[in-house]
Design a protein around this motif. Structure first.
Motif, mmCIF file in Angstrom:
data_model
loop_
_atom_site.group_PDB
_atom_site.id
_atom_site.type_symbol
_atom_site.label_atom_id
_atom_site.label_comp_id
_atom_site.label_asym_id
_atom_site.label_seq_id
_atom_site.Cartn_x
_atom_site.Cartn_y
_atom_site.Cartn_z
ATOM 1 N N ARG A 298 16.422 61.716 58.139
ATOM 2 C CA ARG A 298 15.816 60.637 57.338
ATOM 3 C C ARG A 298 14.563 60.110 58.030
ATOM 4 O O ARG A 298 14.267 58.930 58.006
ATOM 5 C CB ARG A 298 16.832 59.509 57.125
ATOM 6 C CG ARG A 298 17.959 59.921 56.205
ATOM 7 C CD ARG A 298 18.935 58.811 55.947
ATOM 8 N NE ARG A 298 20.035 59.306 55.135
ATOM 9 C CZ ARG A 298 21.063 59.990 55.612
ATOM 10 N NH1 ARG A 298 21.151 60.222 56.908
ATOM 11 N NH2 ARG A 298 22.002 60.430 54.808
ATOM 12 N N THR A 299 13.838 61.017 58.650
ATOM 13 C CA THR A 299 12.622 60.590 59.350
ATOM 14 C C THR A 299 11.481 60.425 58.356
ATOM 15 O O THR A 299 11.379 61.151 57.370
ATOM 16 C CB THR A 299 12.197 61.636 60.395
ATOM 17 O OG1 THR A 299 12.045 62.902 59.723
ATOM 18 C CG2 THR A 299 13.217 61.789 61.486
ATOM 19 N N LYS B 121 23.586 47.067 62.972
ATOM 20 C CA LYS B 121 22.656 47.162 61.847
ATOM 21 C C LYS B 121 23.363 47.786 60.651
ATOM 22 O O LYS B 121 23.323 47.274 59.557
ATOM 23 C CB LYS B 121 21.449 48.009 62.259
ATOM 24 C CG LYS B 121 20.424 48.224 61.163
ATOM 25 C CD LYS B 121 19.160 48.842 61.746
ATOM 26 C CE LYS B 121 18.276 49.487 60.680
ATOM 27 N NZ LYS B 121 17.817 48.514 59.681
ATOM 28 N N ARG B 122 24.027 48.915 60.884
ATOM 29 C CA ARG B 122 24.739 49.555 59.775
ATOM 30 C C ARG B 122 25.944 50.345 60.267
ATOM 31 O O ARG B 122 26.152 51.479 59.883
ATOM 32 C CB ARG B 122 23.802 50.444 58.970
ATOM 33 C CG ARG B 122 22.991 51.400 59.795
ATOM 34 C CD ARG B 122 22.275 52.436 58.948
ATOM 35 N NE ARG B 122 21.481 53.292 59.796
ATOM 36 C CZ ARG B 122 20.179 53.111 60.009
ATOM 37 N NH1 ARG B 122 19.540 52.136 59.436
ATOM 38 N NH2 ARG B 122 19.523 53.921 60.810
ATOM 39 N N ALA C 102 27.190 53.109 66.155
ATOM 40 C CA ALA C 102 26.580 52.678 67.416
ATOM 41 C C ALA C 102 25.268 51.941 67.192
ATOM 42 O O ALA C 102 24.432 51.881 68.076
ATOM 43 C CB ALA C 102 26.343 53.892 68.300
ATOM 44 N N SER C 103 25.077 51.356 66.001
ATOM 45 C CA SER C 103 23.786 50.713 65.732
ATOM 46 C C SER C 103 23.790 49.247 66.183
ATOM 47 O O SER C 103 23.406 48.353 65.437
ATOM 48 C CB SER C 103 23.428 50.827 64.249
ATOM 49 O OG SER C 103 24.369 50.152 63.444
ATOM 50 N N TRP C 104 24.233 49.017 67.409
ATOM 51 C CA TRP C 104 24.295 47.652 67.950
ATOM 52 C C TRP C 104 22.910 47.028 68.052
ATOM 53 O O TRP C 104 21.905 47.731 68.150
ATOM 54 C CB TRP C 104 25.004 47.648 69.309
ATOM 55 C CG TRP C 104 24.449 48.626 70.315
ATOM 56 C CD1 TRP C 104 24.756 49.950 70.409
ATOM 57 C CD2 TRP C 104 23.482 48.366 71.350
ATOM 58 N NE1 TRP C 104 24.046 50.526 71.435
ATOM 59 C CE2 TRP C 104 23.261 49.575 72.032
ATOM 60 C CE3 TRP C 104 22.802 47.217 71.772
ATOM 61 C CZ2 TRP C 104 22.379 49.682 73.119
ATOM 62 C CZ3 TRP C 104 21.918 47.319 72.850
ATOM 63 C CH2 TRP C 104 21.724 48.553 73.505
ATOM 64 N N GLU D 59 12.922 58.238 62.917
ATOM 65 C CA GLU D 59 14.141 57.711 62.317
ATOM 66 C C GLU D 59 14.116 56.187 62.354
ATOM 67 O O GLU D 59 13.192 55.596 62.907
ATOM 68 C CB GLU D 59 15.349 58.273 63.069
ATOM 69 C CG GLU D 59 15.450 59.781 62.870
ATOM 70 C CD GLU D 59 16.626 60.398 63.596
ATOM 71 O OE1 GLU D 59 17.614 60.714 62.936
ATOM 72 O OE2 GLU D 59 16.547 60.546 64.825
ATOM 73 N N ARG D 60 15.156 55.584 61.745
ATOM 74 C CA ARG D 60 15.161 54.124 61.629
ATOM 75 C C ARG D 60 16.411 53.524 62.252
ATOM 76 O O ARG D 60 17.214 52.891 61.602
ATOM 77 C CB ARG D 60 15.077 53.719 60.160
ATOM 78 C CG ARG D 60 13.837 52.903 59.806
ATOM 79 C CD ARG D 60 13.416 53.129 58.408
ATOM 80 N NE ARG D 60 13.273 54.555 58.228
ATOM 81 C CZ ARG D 60 12.223 55.226 58.695
ATOM 82 N NH1 ARG D 60 11.242 54.624 59.278
ATOM 83 N NH2 ARG D 60 12.167 56.524 58.550
ATOM 84 N N PRO D 61 16.576 53.745 63.558
ATOM 85 C CA PRO D 61 17.778 53.224 64.212
ATOM 86 C C PRO D 61 17.650 51.734 64.537
ATOM 87 O O PRO D 61 16.555 51.173 64.474
ATOM 88 C CB PRO D 61 17.817 54.036 65.513
ATOM 89 C CG PRO D 61 16.381 54.339 65.800
ATOM 90 C CD PRO D 61 15.694 54.473 64.465
ATOM 91 N N ALA D 62 18.768 51.112 64.891
ATOM 92 C CA ALA D 62 18.714 49.763 65.456
ATOM 93 C C ALA D 62 18.039 49.870 66.818
ATOM 94 O O ALA D 62 18.104 50.908 67.481
ATOM 95 C CB ALA D 62 20.120 49.204 65.589
ATOM 96 N N ARG E 112 19.971 58.192 65.449
ATOM 97 C CA ARG E 112 20.530 57.990 64.108
ATOM 98 C C ARG E 112 21.000 56.555 63.936
ATOM 99 O O ARG E 112 20.771 55.928 62.933
ATOM 100 C CB ARG E 112 21.749 58.908 63.901
ATOM 101 C CG ARG E 112 21.440 60.364 63.988
ATOM 102 C CD ARG E 112 21.218 60.974 62.600
ATOM 103 N NE ARG E 112 20.247 62.053 62.679
ATOM 104 C CZ ARG E 112 20.540 63.304 63.028
ATOM 105 N NH1 ARG E 112 21.780 63.635 63.311
ATOM 106 N NH2 ARG E 112 19.600 64.213 63.074
ATOM 107 N N GLU E 113 21.685 56.048 64.967
ATOM 108 C CA GLU E 113 22.275 54.718 64.860
ATOM 109 C C GLU E 113 21.521 53.730 65.743
ATOM 110 O O GLU E 113 21.034 52.721 65.285
ATOM 111 C CB GLU E 113 23.756 54.796 65.220
ATOM 112 C CG GLU E 113 24.508 55.657 64.197
ATOM 113 C CD GLU E 113 25.958 55.906 64.513
ATOM 114 O OE1 GLU E 113 26.329 55.863 65.709
ATOM 115 O OE2 GLU E 113 26.737 56.141 63.568
ATOM 116 N N ARG E 114 21.433 54.055 67.043
ATOM 117 C CA ARG E 114 20.668 53.242 67.979
ATOM 118 C C ARG E 114 19.540 54.115 68.518
ATOM 119 O O ARG E 114 19.682 55.345 68.586
ATOM 120 C CB ARG E 114 21.586 52.800 69.119
ATOM 121 C CG ARG E 114 20.925 51.974 70.207
ATOM 122 C CD ARG E 114 20.634 50.542 69.788
ATOM 123 N NE ARG E 114 19.720 49.920 70.734
ATOM 124 C CZ ARG E 114 19.402 48.625 70.759
ATOM 125 N NH1 ARG E 114 19.944 47.806 69.882
ATOM 126 N NH2 ARG E 114 18.566 48.145 71.631
#
Lengths: 479, 420
Positions: free
Chosen positions: A278-279, A462-463, A466-468, B140-143, B229-231
């Motif tokens: 998704r870049t 965030k979602r 691991a999106s801390w 990408e759009r990670p946190a 992907r996530e962070r």
């Protein structure tokens, strides 16, 4: 518990199917791999309800686009997501494109699409003064509209859950076993989920899910689309969704006035190998802005506030794959790309009919309640109404997100309606979606999430996964 | 809370100030000095003081208070002047709308929706930080991609860290301050990357925040990809050519979990647009005359909402002037109209104020477009001043005495910065 139906995938298709099945006295479960529904392809959808004349005749797309289009008013009336029929203009920029307009007009009329009209240059500029002076003519389609696709998912699943559907998030299906009596057992990290019927609405992964039971035979090819969101200052620059003349590969790069007034430009259309790619790219941005400037010259990169990319789930042959399989009780609903969102309500009804044919008994659910309570969109209310609400509850008077004017009360309501992440709040309320992109309100939304869910700030994501967002001073406490 | 709560909102005030950061506080004090009686200072946060509370480093106040202070100390000084002046401070309140006849619609947590009329208005809404979307960093759009100011809020106000391995894109002052702050917190700051061939922050911050802590600054270099992907898991940085195009053959990857953005500030002029104030396309702020009055009479503006400052002291000084002018406006004292327009010429991005009058002394703030050494700042042929160097990152301020303009009879004055 043995479910009657397990739906794999909580995109707009899975959610629409779940809600359609909730009319019946059935035990239904929806399995979603992400932490919330709509967080895959649906979240990055362009949000257009297509007019009905785009897809070619003789295809499932052509049949379901127009059927779906007509169902959105009723759905919106019941569920109250952002939806407006603002119309579409397909622009001919040169004389040799006039037959293209005529082709689509005829294709629509043959299907029964109403409100198709060829506009000359004068009419175009009277209605849409921002469109390029080079335009020759345009096909106007009054039946086209826009929705907030993520809100559609949230509303559909909320309605489905109120009518008895179970939702399991963070539940990717890793395998599907089958008992001697034909019962499916869907393997997830949280354990096996048994079900008599399975609907495969797994989007990008529907080919892999189908292969788990030997009902495959098709592949999904991700086709990436990059989109760019523009500052709200440009609200009203165009009212219709603006299309170029389409090519066989794509409907082209569009100017989309979203339901909330923000302009969005895109999408690109590029096949990629990776279902996680998704870049966004410098090339994509260039392509998008160059293309839309030809249609609406007043648009510039300088107005960009955010960008994202989504992946269309394209099946071999480009059409939808909807139907029963050689494995009795396993139904495919795959390859749902544009006009998939438009078609979603019609696809859901098609799946209901297929399940009936497959032998699922359907008794009406006597307690079925189609309506959701109307949600407050504070920023869109007339001032007198805002004043009344702020008088009633001071949390309406506290603006949480200044750019989009979202009240703290709406953020609280979103958390109570199921938002567990910053994106969950953002896509339910728009908090953080505006020009500062959360620079000012992120910490406030985090504090509210932390207080309401009883979790530390470091556990907020965030979602999901691991999106801390933040970690403690001490090493080792980060997610 | 330091400031007492406003119990009763009056329907009419002499001066209403929108934004209670350093600009708004000084403007309110200035209006009081000139005899405005009912003054209302509004802020959307729960406490006045603006961004100063999170600026816990020192380096404030040398010009304005004559001693070196931290941000919170500076805020307290300003707030004391506000409370001593008997100025009503209304926090937790958002200025929703404004009309050209100076009626403001407020949305307040404690008072609900209210309207107040103002004899004069001072706009002091400050600025917001530019975000990733503004420069469209691919990837990408990670946190973990956030502005330096938000990171500062997390660290200094909430005791939380934005990550453990940080790359900073842009060499704006907030980013430089955060490079040092995070290093002191034990966070690894891997480098600061600046696309321009010169730094975008004050030289003293480059020295004190980067050099003193061995944090590398890479000029003519930018982030061309963000992965995760996530962070955030890493970035790719690449040098750029003179046209700022990245040279991918010399790109390299850096593993990190956080990208801080310090890529500039944008004046928050959404309210100004509601009343169609004339804006300067270079500053993105209102066009102002020598009393900081905008294109609408009785509406004044000051601080970062007009142009981005690098020192809060100059914000205070400019805003004091704006507040005094607002006070004069409501007490019926009108200064002579400006009669000279300043025209930015060679190597001048902008000048504020946009016009001057020949009858009194003015401070002209300006920014150059590119660095230059040993140069002369020329105001037409009436006045010039020699300077050792100029940098886009460092605002230039020049005091114009009336005697310089005594024999000038034109209506516009071109300002150039030229090599000696």
């Amino acid at each position: 518990m043995l479910y009657d139906v397990a739906i794999v995938g909580g995109g707009v298709i899975g959610c629409a199917i779940a809600r359609a099945l909730s009319r019946f006295r059935l035990r239904v479960v929806l399995l979603e791999k992400e932490c919330e529904v709509g967080f895959g392809t649906s979240k990055s959808n362009s949000g257009i309800i297509h007019a009905g004349h785009h897809a070619a005749g003789g295809t499932l797309k052509g049949e379901l686009e127009w059927a779906g289009n007509r169902m959105w008013d009723a759905l919106h009336e019941e569920l109250d997501f952002g939806f407006a029929r603002n119309g579409e203009l397909m622009l001919a920029m040169a004389g040799d494109q006039l037959p293209v307009l005529e082709h689509y007009r005829r294709q629509g009329i043959e299907r029964g699409v109403t409100g198709l009209e060829i506009w000359d240059r004068e009419r175009i500029h009277r209605e849409e003064p921002a469109i390029s002076a080079d335009v020759v003519a345009a096909l106007h389609a009054a039946t086209a509209g826009v929705v907030n696709p993520y809100e559609v998912c949230f509303s559909l699943i909320e309605s489905a859950r109120r009518n008895g559907v179970a939702l399991l998030v963070d539940s990717p299906v890793r395998g599907i076993a089958r008992d001697g009596d034909g019962t499916f057992a869907l393997q997830t990290p949280g354990g096996a989920v048994p079900a008599r019927f399975v609907v495969n609405a797994a989007g990008l992964y529907s080919d892999e899910v189908a292969r788990m039971v030997g009902a495959g035979g098709f592949s999904i090819h991700p086709r990436k689309g990059e989109e760019y969101l523009l500052d709200k200052r440009l609200k009203g620059l165009v009212r219709n969704v603006i299309f170029p003349c389409p090519t066989p590969q794509s409907k082209g790069i569009l100017v989309i006035p979203t339901y909330d007034g923000t302009l969005m430009v895109g999408p690109t259309a590029t096949f990629v190998d990776d279902k996680n790619d998704r870049t966004t790219s410098a090339k994509g941005a260039e392509e998008v802005f160059a293309a839309v400037r030809r249609l609406v010259p007043g648009i510039s990169e300088r107005d960009c506030i955010a960008e994202f990319a989504g992946l269309r789930a394209v099946a071999d042959g480009e059409d939808f794959i909807i139907g029963p399989t050689a494995v009795r009780g396993f139904v495919n609903c795959a390859g749902i790309q544009s006009p998939g969102l438009t078609s979603a309500p019609a696809i859901a009804e098609r799946i209901v009919a297929i399940l009936k044919d497959e032998g699922l008994a359907m008794e009406p659910n006597p307690e079925y309640e189609p309506r959701l309570r109307k949600r407050v969109r504070f920023a869109a209310l007339p001032m007198e109404e805002q004043a009344r609400l702020a008088e009633e509850d001071s949390r309406f008077g506290r603006i949480g997100c200044r750019c989009e004017q979202v009240s703290e009360r709406e953020i609280l309501d979103a958390i109570h309606a199921g938002a567990r992440t910053l994106d969950g709040i953002k896509f339910r309320t728009r908090a953080g979606m505006g020009r500062c992109q959360g620079g000012f309100c992120t910490w406030r939304s985090m504090q509210m999430l932390s207080a309401e869910l009883g979790i530390p700030m470091t556990a907020i994501t965030k979602r999901g996964g691991a999106s801390w967002i933040v970690c403690d001073r001490e090493e080792g406490d980060a997610a | 809370m330091i400031t007492p709560e406003v119990r009763q909102l009056a329907p009419r005030y002499d001066v209403v100030v929108s934004g209670a950061g350093p600009a708004g506080m000084a403007a309110a004090v200035g209006a009081r000095e000139r005899g405005a009686e009912r003054i209302l200072l509004i802020d959307r946060e729960r406490e006045a003081g603006g961004i100063l509370w999170q600026c816990i480093h020192h380096g404030f106040g040398l010009h304005h208070f004559g001693e070196e202070l931290t941000g919170p100390e500076y805020a307290e000084r300003c707030l004391r002047q506000v409370t001593d002046g008997g100025i009503d401070v209304l926090t937790d309140t958002y200025v929703y709308d404004i009309s050209p006849d100076r009626t403001l619609t407020l949305m307040s947590g404690s008072h609900g929706m209210r309207q107040v009329r103002a004899g004069a208005v001072v706009l002091a809404m400050g600025a917001r930080e530019r975000t990733r979307g503004a420069i469209r960093i691919p990837g990408e759009r990670p946190a973990g991609v956030l502005t330096a100011g938000l990171a500062q809020k997390f660290v200094n106000m909430m005791g939380l860290l934005p990550g453990r391995r940080v790359v900073i894109l842009g060499s704006g002052d907030i980013g430089l301050i955060m490079a040092r702050r995070l290093t002191l917190e034990g966070v690894e700051v891997l480098g600061v990357f600046e696309i321009m061939p010169y730094a975008n922050g004050l030289n003293r911050n480059i020295v004190q925040c980067l050099h003193d802590f061995d944090i590398p600054l890479s000029l003519s270099t930018t982030v061309v990809d963000i992965r995760g992907r996530e962070r955030v898991e890493g970035v790719t940085v690449a040098p750029v050519d003179q046209a700022l195009r990245p040279d991918m053959s010399r790109a390299h990857d850096i593993a990190c979990d956080t990208v801080l953005l310090s890529i500039g500030l944008i004046p928050e002029n959404e309210l100004s647009r509601r009343i169609d104030l004339r804006l300067d396309p270079v500053t993105s702020g209102p066009v102002v005359n020598s009393t900081m009055e905008t294109s609408i009479g009785g509406v004044f503006a000051c601080g970062n909402v007009v142009h981005i400052h690098d020192l809060v002291d100059f914000v205070s000084q400019e805003s004091l002037l704006a507040g005094r002018a607002a006070g004069d406006y409501v007490t019926g004292r009108r200064p002579p109209a400006d009669n000279i327009r300043l025209l930015p010429g060679d190597n001048v991005a902008y000048c504020v104020p946009h016009t001057l009058s020949t009858d009194r002394e003015h401070v002209v703030y300006m920014r150059v477009r590119k660095p230059m050494e040993k140069c002369t700042i020329r105001f037409g042929d009436v006045f010039s001043v020699k300077v050792r160097y100029v940098f886009p990152a460092e605002m230039v301020n020049i005091t114009m005495k009336p005697k310089f303009l005594e024999n000038f009879h034109g209506d516009s004055l071109r300002v150039d910065v030229v090599q000696r």
